[in-house]
Motif scaffolding. Sequence first.
Motif, PDB file in Angstrom:
ATOM      1  N   LYS A 140       0.824  -1.208   0.000  1.00 29.87           N
ATOM      2  CA  LYS A 140       0.000   0.000   0.000  1.00 29.87           C
ATOM      3  C   LYS A 140       0.861   1.262   0.000  1.00 29.87           C
ATOM      4  O   LYS A 140       0.557   2.237  -0.712  1.00 29.87           O
ATOM      5  CB  LYS A 140      -0.928  -0.014   1.214  1.00 29.87           C
TER       6      LYS A 140
ATOM      7  N   ASP B 291       0.669   4.386  -2.618  1.00 28.52           N
ATOM      8  CA  ASP B 291       0.355   5.730  -2.114  1.00 28.52           C
ATOM      9  C   ASP B 291       1.387   6.743  -2.600  1.00 28.52           C
ATOM     10  O   ASP B 291       1.043   7.844  -3.042  1.00 28.52           O
ATOM     11  CB  ASP B 291       0.316   5.727  -0.582  1.00 28.52           C
TER      12      ASP B 291
ATOM     13  N   ASP C 187      -6.246   4.106  -1.937  1.00 26.60           N
ATOM     14  CA  ASP C 187      -7.049   5.224  -1.454  1.00 26.60           C
ATOM     15  C   ASP C 187      -7.941   5.770  -2.572  1.00 26.60           C
ATOM     16  O   ASP C 187      -7.452   6.188  -3.616  1.00 26.60           O
ATOM     17  CB  ASP C 187      -6.104   6.324  -0.943  1.00 26.60           C
ATOM     18  N   THR C 188      -9.234   5.764  -2.337  1.00 24.87           N
ATOM     19  CA  THR C 188     -10.193   6.221  -3.355  1.00 24.87           C
ATOM     20  C   THR C 188     -10.947   7.483  -2.931  1.00 24.87           C
ATOM     21  O   THR C 188     -11.896   7.891  -3.592  1.00 24.87           O
ATOM     22  CB  THR C 188     -11.221   5.112  -3.654  1.00 24.87           C
ATOM     23  N   GLU C 189     -10.515   8.111  -1.831  1.00 25.97           N
ATOM     24  CA  GLU C 189     -11.271   9.237  -1.276  1.00 25.97           C
ATOM     25  C   GLU C 189     -11.366  10.425  -2.228  1.00 25.97           C
ATOM     26  O   GLU C 189     -12.321  11.200  -2.169  1.00 25.97           O
ATOM     27  CB  GLU C 189     -10.633   9.680   0.049  1.00 25.97           C
TER      28      GLU C 189
END
Length: 283
Positions: free
Chosen positions: A157, A161, A191-193
């Motif tokens: 991850k 990132d 991360d899909t925010e």
Amino acid sequence: MWTVAPAGRFGNQMGEYATLYALAMFNGQQAYIMADMFNGLAPIFKITLPLLHKSVEQKVSWRIYPLHNWMAEEYKDIKGKFVKLTGYPWSWTFYHHIQAEIRREFSFHDFIRKEANDYLEKLKGSRKNVTYVGVHVRRGDYVHVMPNSWKGVVADKAYLDKAMAYFRKKYQEPVFVVVTNGMQWCKDNIDTEKGDVYFSGDGNESVPGNDFALLAHCNHTIMTIGSFGFWAAYLAGGETIYLNNFTVPGSQHSKVFHYDAIYLPQWIGISADLSPLLNKTLS
């Protein structure tokens, strides 16, 4: 006639095709490909090397010529009129001097190109200055093969990132197109925010053309490990971020895989976190 023994899957066979094409040209010989390679590549690309019929291949007395995965000076003068190259060669050092020809060999059939571009256009939405970044996350068997056989790791991850942060900082409206054979892991770890990540493709390794075309039609690339991601980045052009130094020093993998012969000098490497593997070794 010269040929190459098809080995591995899609990305490997692209590398074998490109290497055969380049080395046959170096040595002034006519190259042919076997049926397995033709069946894997011809439905996707407008390749031009002629097909060697199996009945002919079986009757020729071949000189078997193993290759390392990097260009060596002696490969420019290989003796023999009936040579069968073997190994898993896909290093850019074999063929980058004829990059335009290799890219032409791997030009997509029109319907595949249209499908990929149509899909990307739908992802654009209301964005005015979109930049497409293909993200290839290689997992599958590598999750076990890398630590157990090659003493290495796959992308985590933190790597993804960092790579995505680079493009988010540099480009106004990046769109990340994630293609993977480990979709659930990606959905759990990417991360899909920001609303700029799209999980695309079907991960079907037996029919990889559509997934590959999506990556190759992006502007830039984030790859992890493996020849599939390499070739997507090579055809896409643009900037490429790759996972670097992903095996422990002195590993068996380092004897057959030279980072500088695989990744282009202008590509951006982010070193892997080897601590999980090193901690396991110490324990």
